[in-house]
Write a protein that holds these residues in place. Structure first.
Motif, PDB file in Angstrom:
ATOM      1  N   ALA A  29       1.143  -1.272  -0.141  1.00  0.00           N
ATOM      2  CA  ALA A  29      -0.096  -0.075  -0.124  1.00  0.00           C
ATOM      3  C   ALA A  29       0.434   1.473   0.643  1.00  0.00           C
ATOM      4  CB  ALA A  29      -0.716  -0.240   1.735  1.00  0.00           C
ATOM      5  N   GLY A  30       2.141   1.209   0.433  1.00  0.00           N
ATOM      6  CA  GLY A  30       2.787   2.175   0.778  1.00  0.00           C
ATOM      7  C   GLY A  30       3.077   2.650  -0.863  1.00  0.00           C
ATOM      8  N   THR A  33       0.599   5.323  -1.688  1.00  0.00           N
ATOM      9  CA  THR A  33       0.039   6.786  -0.379  1.00  0.00           C
ATOM     10  C   THR A  33       0.097   7.816  -1.087  1.00  0.00           C
ATOM     11  OG1 THR A  33       2.323   6.915   0.350  1.00  0.00           O
ATOM     12  CG2 THR A  33       0.085   5.242   1.823  1.00  0.00           C
ATOM     13  N   ASP A  39      -2.603   3.651   3.800  1.00  0.00           N
ATOM     14  CA  ASP A  39      -2.180   2.228   3.681  1.00  0.00           C
ATOM     15  C   ASP A  39      -2.590   1.846   4.846  1.00  0.00           C
ATOM     16  OD1 ASP A  39      -0.826   3.597   6.065  1.00  0.00           O
ATOM     17  OD2 ASP A  39       1.115   3.200   5.306  1.00  0.00           O
ATOM     18  N   SER A  42      -0.118   2.219   8.847  1.00  0.00           N
ATOM     19  CA  SER A  42       0.502   3.932   9.350  1.00  0.00           C
ATOM     20  C   SER A  42       0.038   3.995   9.920  1.00  0.00           C
ATOM     21  CB  SER A  42       1.076   4.638   8.378  1.00  0.00           C
ATOM     22  OG  SER A  42       2.057   4.903   7.342  1.00  0.00           O
ATOM     23  N   GLY A  46      -3.328   5.593   8.559  1.00  0.00           N
ATOM     24  CA  GLY A  46      -3.401   3.955   7.659  1.00  0.00           C
ATOM     25  C   GLY A  46      -5.162   4.218   8.150  1.00  0.00           C
ATOM     26  N   ASN A 113      -1.324  -5.010  -3.743  1.00  0.00           N
ATOM     27  CA  ASN A 113      -2.366  -3.741  -3.880  1.00  0.00           C
ATOM     28  C   ASN A 113      -3.959  -4.342  -4.637  1.00  0.00           C
ATOM     29  OD1 ASN A 113      -0.222  -2.266  -2.384  1.00  0.00           O
ATOM     30  ND2 ASN A 113      -0.012  -0.897  -4.606  1.00  0.00           N
ATOM     31  N   GLY A 226       7.041  -0.135  -0.186  1.00  0.00           N
ATOM     32  CA  GLY A 226       5.432   0.122   0.932  1.00  0.00           C
ATOM     33  C   GLY A 226       4.810  -1.190   1.190  1.00  0.00           C
ATOM     34  N   THR A 227       5.938  -1.825   1.591  1.00  0.00           N
ATOM     35  CA  THR A 227       5.095  -2.850   2.431  1.00  0.00           C
ATOM     36  C   THR A 227       5.344  -3.148   4.011  1.00  0.00           C
ATOM     37  OG1 THR A 227       4.132  -4.919   2.079  1.00  0.00           O
ATOM     38  CG2 THR A 227       6.080  -4.486   1.313  1.00  0.00           C
ATOM     39  N   ASN A 251      11.105   2.352   1.257  1.00  0.00           N
ATOM     40  CA  ASN A 251      10.469   1.833   2.706  1.00  0.00           C
ATOM     41  C   ASN A 251      10.358   3.053   3.584  1.00  0.00           C
ATOM     42  OD1 ASN A 251       7.570   0.002   2.969  1.00  0.00           O
ATOM     43  ND2 ASN A 251       8.552  -0.130   4.737  1.00  0.00           N
TER      44      ASN A 251
END
Ligand code: OAD
Length: 294
Positions: A29-30, A33, A39, A42, A46, A113, A226-227, A251
């Motif tokens: 998801a990162g 964003t 995400d 977070s 989040g 995602n 991004g995870t 990340n």
């Protein structure tokens, strides 16, 4: 220059040397964003921190099948926010992945995602494994019948309604006389809850995930972006890479087993900023910005 920037230059040299021909990427998801999609984990922004309004026993219940059966409304409230469409544009990170594919360097992209932004950015669908499914199709959770009317599905989601299975399971005799005095029958429908084919907790991942996970062993370079690497079996993928294969993490925070291998590189911070640095080192920056703007 800090250590990660020197290492990133080494990664760029490795790619430029032509020795990294099969790059395997894992995303979460990162990478979305920056497109405006929150995400999950977070701490303040989040989704799980912001689900209180939906009165869930715990935030993850929104993706729990047993809970969905009892109360599908929280999921559909969320689906309304997350439903793919023209509302969200791919990020620089997505554009970078499309660029890798265009240069024939992207072996497989495993994504968690469900926003379909990889496709929107131009990554060829046959390179993408949507490990947690997507909103592209949907079916009845009782009889498994696909709900084929995508337009109707979209309308339901946009109106915040829960779609029901329309499969005809029989006919009820109608007591009243119909037109012309003939008896009319009423169709009986299944009526089960329709759920997009995204993977809920307790559900199996798509077959393609297991069929293609061997691709990680074929990788000569692994990129993770991004995870939080909190959800299995996906979280185990980076560990399937051969020991000598460099693994690069883009990340905000250190995750998984990153840092335990000699050739791990951690580019901590915003992933769009990280891939821009890599693109600079590769001499691809202009191409990247152009691909992103298109
Ligand atoms: P998470 O929310 O668990 O993790 C997102 C990660 O990205 C965190 O480590 C953030 O610090 C980082 N991050 C956020 N914004 C960033 C940015 N701009 N640049 C770099 N890093 C950033 O999301 P996932 O790991 O994708 O399941 O979550 C895995 C699964 O848990 C999801 O697929 C979802 C959820 O339950 C389903 O939807 C079925």
């Amino acid at each position: 220059q800090n250590l990660s920037e020197r290492s990133l230059a080494a990664v760029a040299d490795f790619i430029k040397s032509g020795r990294a021909r099969r790059i395997v990427v894992m995303t979460g998801a990162g990478i979305s964003t920056a497109a405006g999609i929150p995400d999950f984990r977070s701490p303040e922004t989040g989704l799980y921190a912001n689900l209180a309004a939906l009165n869930l026993p715990e935030p993850e219940a929104v993706f729990d099948l047993a809970f969905f059966q009892q109360n599908p409304r929280p999921f559909y409230a969320l689906a309304r926010e997350l439903y793919p469409g023209a509302r969200y544009r791919p990020t620089v990170s997505h554009a970078f992945l499309a660029l890798l594919a265009r240069k024939n360097l992207l072996h497989v992209l495993f994504t968690q995602n469900i926003d379909c932004l990889e496709r929107a950015a131009g990554v060829p669908p046959d390179r993408i494994i949507e490990a947690h499914g997507s909103f592209a199709t949907q079916r009845c959770i009782d009889c498994r019948e696909p709900f084929a009317d995508d337009a109707k599905m979209r309308e339901s989601v946009e109106r915040g309604e829960v779609p029901r299975c329309e499969r005809v399971v029989g006919r009820d005799e109608d007591e009243t006389d119909g037109i012309g005095g003939k008896e009319q029958d009423e169709e009986r429908r299944c009526g089960g809850l329709v759920k997009p084919d995204i993977v809920f907790f307790g559900e199996a991942l798509p077959k393609a995930f297991f069929e293609r996970s061997g691709a990680v062993q074929e990788a000569d370079l692994v990129l993770v972006m991004g995870t939080s690497l909190q959800v299995h079996p996906f979280a185990g993928l980076p560990n399937m890479a051969e020991e000598e294969v460099p693994r690069v993490l883009f990340n905000l925070e250190r995750v998984g087993s990153f840092g335990t291998r000699a050739d791990d590189v951690m580019v901590l911070g915003d992933c769009d900023a990280g891939v821009r640095k890599l693109a600079d080192a590769l001499g691809w920056r202009d191409e990247l910005e152009k691909a992103w703007r298109e």
